[in-house]
Design a protein around this motif. Structure first.
Motif, mmCIF file in Angstrom:
data_model
loop_
_atom_site.group_PDB
_atom_site.id
_atom_site.type_symbol
_atom_site.label_atom_id
_atom_site.label_comp_id
_atom_site.label_asym_id
_atom_site.label_seq_id
_atom_site.Cartn_x
_atom_site.Cartn_y
_atom_site.Cartn_z
ATOM 1 N N SER A 1 1.931 3.956 11.983
ATOM 2 C CA SER A 1 2.341 2.614 11.566
ATOM 3 C C SER A 1 1.395 2.060 10.510
ATOM 4 C CB SER A 1 2.393 1.679 12.777
ATOM 5 O OG SER A 1 1.137 1.639 13.440
ATOM 6 N N ALA B 1 2.675 0.873 6.878
ATOM 7 C CA ALA B 1 2.392 -0.487 6.402
ATOM 8 C C ALA B 1 1.764 -0.460 5.012
ATOM 9 C CB ALA B 1 1.463 -1.199 7.385
ATOM 10 N N ARG C 1 4.109 -0.338 2.183
ATOM 11 C CA ARG C 1 4.783 -1.593 1.869
ATOM 12 C C ARG C 1 4.099 -2.353 0.730
ATOM 13 N NH1 ARG C 1 9.502 -0.329 3.045
ATOM 14 N NH2 ARG C 1 9.677 0.580 5.149
#
Length: 286
Positions: free
Chosen positions: A171, A175, A178
Motif C-alpha cells: 500500500s 500510494a 499517486r
C-alpha cells in the motif's frame, strides 16, 4: 510537485540492508539526458506496421505511414504536455522490451527524463547479480529498497518511470504512485517470454528462470502475472497490445509498434488530465 533539478542529481539515500552497512545511491541520476528512442533492445518490435494497420488509408508506402505515426505522436504529445504540468508517469506491468521502449519514447515525446526503477535498485546494491542474490536472501529487504527508490522518484516531476513489480506489492508503494499517473502496460506473455529468451541480460535480477524453453518460461511468467495482476490493475489506465491491435484492425499483434502503444498512452493520459481538471473545477466554491 517538485521538479527534477540539479539538487537531485547527487542525492545519496540509504537503502535498507539487514546484513551489512547501509547502501547508498551512487549517482542515481548521473546526468540529465533525454533518451534516444531509436535505441530499442528488441528490433522485432519496431517493424513498420502493415498497410492495413496504418493510420493512413493503406494506399501509401509503409515508410510514409510510419512518418505519419511519428508526426501524430509528436502532435499529441504537444497537446498533452501543457495539461500534464510536469506530472510524472509510472509504467507498471511485466518487464518487456516493449514496455521499456514505450517508456523511452514517451519520455522523449514529452521532454521528460526516463528511469527504470529496477536498474536503480540494481545499481544501488552492486549490480544485477547482487540484486538477484539480495532478492533471494532477503525478499522483504529487497522490496524495501525498491520503496526507497520509488520515494525519491515520486518526489520529483517530469519523469517517466518503468516501475518494477515491487512497486505494486504494498500500500505504501501504491500510494507513492499517486504522486503521478500510473499506466499498466499489458503485453502478451508470448512477447515477454521471447524477450527473456532472446536477451537474458535484461532479466538478471528477475523472479523467473531464464534458462528454460519458451513454454517453460511462459508458464513461469504466467504464474508471475497472476501474482501481480491485482497490483497492476490499480493503475489509472491500461495500455494493452490487444486493445491497440483491435482499434487499428491488426490481426497480427506483432505488427503493433512502440509508436502505436505510445500514442495510446498519450490518449489515456489526456483523458486522465481532463477528468482531473473537471473534478478540480467541480470542487471550487461558487
Amino acid at each position: 510537485m517538485e521538479k527534477a533539478s540539479v539538487s537531485h542529481m547527487n542525492t545519496r539515500l540509504p537503502l535498507p540492508n539487514r546484513t551489512s552497512t547501509f547502501l547508498q545511491f551512487k549517482h542515481i541520476i548521473p546526468f540529465l539526458k533525454f533518451p534516444n528512442p531509436d535505441r530499442n533492445p528488441n528490433p522485432n518490435l519496431v517493424r513498420l506496421r502493415r498497410p492495413n494497420c496504418s493510420i493512413s488509408d493503406g494506399t501509401v508506402p509503409s515508410s510514409v505511414a510510419a512518418t505519419n505515426s511519428s508526426l501524430a505522436l509528436k502532435k499529441k504529445a504537444a497537446e498533452v504536455a501543457p495539461e500534464l504540468k510536469g506530472t510524472s508517469v509510472f509504467l507498471v506491468g511485466m518487464k518487456s522490451s516493449l514496455k521499456t521502449s514505450l517508456g523511452k519514447l514517451l519520455a522523449d515525446a514529452l521532454r521528460y527524463y526516463y528511469f527504470d526503477s529496477d536498474s536503480l535498485v540494481e545499481e544501488a546494491v552492486g549490480g544485477a547479480q547482487a540484486a538477484k542474490s539480495f532478492r533471494e536472501s532477503d525478499e522483504k529487504g529487497f522490496y524495501e529498497s525498491e520503496t526507497e527508490v520509488l520515494k525519491q522518484l515520486s518526489s520529483m516531476g517530469r519523469l517517466v518511470v518503468c516501475a518494477g513489480n515491487g512497486t505494486v506489492t504494498s500500500s505504501t508503494n501504491l500510494a507513492l504512485l499517486r504522486h503521478g499517473i500510473s499506466l499498466w502496460i499489458d503485453v502478451p506473455l508470448d512477447f515477454v517470454a521471447r524477450d527473456v529468451i532472446e536477451d537474458q541480460s535484461q532479466f538478471g535480477s528477475s523472479e523467473i528462470s531464464i534458462s528454460g524453453s519458451h513454454p517453460e518460461v511462459k508458464d513461469e511468467l504466467g504464474a508471475l502475472y497472476d501474482k501481480y495482476r491485482d497490483g497492476y490493475a490499480t493503475a489509472d489506465a491500461i495500455i494493452s497490445v490487444q486493445i491497440v491491435a483491435s482499434r487499428l484492425g491488426c490481426d497480427n499483434l506483432g505488427e503493433i509498434t512502440r509508436e502505436d502503444m505510445t500514442l495510446e498512452a498519450l490518449w489515456e493520459i489526456e483523458k486522465l488530465t481532463r477528468v482531473k481538471k473537471m473534478m478540480e473545477e467541480a470542487a471550487r466554491p461558487f
